[in-house]
Design a protein around this motif. Structure first.
Motif, mmCIF file in Angstrom:
data_model
loop_
_atom_site.group_PDB
_atom_site.id
_atom_site.type_symbol
_atom_site.label_atom_id
_atom_site.label_comp_id
_atom_site.label_asym_id
_atom_site.label_seq_id
_atom_site.Cartn_x
_atom_site.Cartn_y
_atom_site.Cartn_z
ATOM 1 N N ALA A 40 0.826 -1.458 -0.058
ATOM 2 C CA ALA A 40 0.049 -0.208 -0.033
ATOM 3 C C ALA A 40 0.882 1.208 -0.044
ATOM 4 N N LEU A 41 2.028 1.033 0.848
ATOM 5 C CA LEU A 41 2.801 2.354 0.979
ATOM 6 C C LEU A 41 3.692 2.515 -0.479
ATOM 7 N N GLU A 42 3.615 1.431 -1.292
ATOM 8 C CA GLU A 42 4.390 1.709 -2.425
ATOM 9 C C GLU A 42 3.770 2.659 -3.576
ATOM 10 N N GLU A 43 2.483 3.308 -3.222
ATOM 11 C CA GLU A 43 1.746 3.936 -4.058
ATOM 12 C C GLU A 43 1.906 5.481 -3.534
ATOM 13 N N GLY A 44 2.756 5.420 -2.275
ATOM 14 C CA GLY A 44 3.012 6.831 -1.749
ATOM 15 C C GLY A 44 2.720 6.965 -0.313
ATOM 16 N N PRO A 45 3.140 8.007 0.394
ATOM 17 C CA PRO A 45 2.979 8.300 1.590
ATOM 18 C C PRO A 45 1.371 8.087 2.117
ATOM 19 N N GLN A 46 1.025 7.515 3.041
ATOM 20 C CA GLN A 46 -0.099 7.405 3.509
ATOM 21 C C GLN A 46 -0.632 7.546 4.901
ATOM 22 N N ARG A 47 -1.587 7.956 5.271
ATOM 23 C CA ARG A 47 -2.108 8.219 6.734
ATOM 24 C C ARG A 47 -2.612 6.782 7.370
ATOM 25 N N PHE A 48 -2.797 6.773 8.698
ATOM 26 C CA PHE A 48 -3.306 5.645 9.395
ATOM 27 C C PHE A 48 -4.466 5.243 8.977
#
Lengths: 122, 122
Positions: A40-48
């Motif tokens: 999921a984080l491969e697609e970019g920074p993400q929030r909780f």
DNA sequence: GAGACTGCTATCTTTTGGAAAGTAATATCC
DNA sequence: GGATATTACTTTCCAAAAGATAGCAGTCTC
């Protein structure tokens, strides 16, 4: 100093050796939620909250644990923006982007071969 | 019939969907002992005792469980030779040889990057 | 007949996973 | 001014899984 976890002519680490720290790392990465979180984080920074929604079915406790362990080992960065309401962003480190490859390969393999697996069932 | 686990234009399965059977397969494969067992069997058919020695630190209970689950899903064959003492051989199926690739990539990545991971530790 | 060998099960304890509810610190709505 | 919403978590509790250890069945060797 003993190098109990290295083996072979090239002095490499060995995941098959019980005492090698590799084992802990493999245990961390070879895990359902870690594989999904890194993907999921491969697609970019993400929030909780976004991660929680993406990783359908994960409980906040387990997601926190997974992210913290990934952070401890240097695969994920956790950035806090002191806004209100609180804003926290998770992103992959360079190391994280490194494992993302092998993990993505595994996830894709499963998705692509599920039909085969289903018909090969005993 | 509902295909809740398929997504996107190409009608593929999605490991991010909680209800997709993918999840179970990912859970089985993205696991320390499965990754090590499949890797060991990549070198050829092996007996229970040999696998137990190879996967340092695995208990017979967990090894049995792991092998049976891999067998159920069609990744491993279990062949019994009714000799005395009992002779049982485990080997990869074609499907098993298929996942061996991605799993091997993950194991190797860990072995090759352990030093980096160690120095990146928080 | 004692021990060894193989491939396990059975039992027990510890650890982890997962569900549900609660918390803190505002901000906004009515 | 009280109720509600938001975000990112903890906390608590229980069930399920992992792990350690011991034992067993069947046969061969000494």
């Amino acid at each position: 100093m003993a190098t109990t976890c290295r083996s072979g002519l090239h002095d490499r680490h060995d995941v098959y050796a019980a005492q090698c720290p590799c084992r802990d790392v493999l245990d961390l990465l070879a895990n359902k939620w870690s594989a999904l979180a890194v993907g999921a984080l491969e697609e970019g920074p993400q929030r909780f909250g976004a991660l929680q929604r993406r990783l359908e079915g994960v409980s906040p406790k387990v997601l926190t644990q997974t992210l913290r362990r990934l952070e401890e080992h240097g695969f994920v960065d956790r950035t806090i923006y002191p806004a209100v309401p609180l804003h926290v962003e998770y992103s992959l480190t360079e190391l994280g982007r490194g494992v993302a490859g092998p993990l993505s390969a595994l996830r894709s393999w499963v998705e692509e071969h599920l039909d085969q697996i289903h018909s090969a069932r005993a």
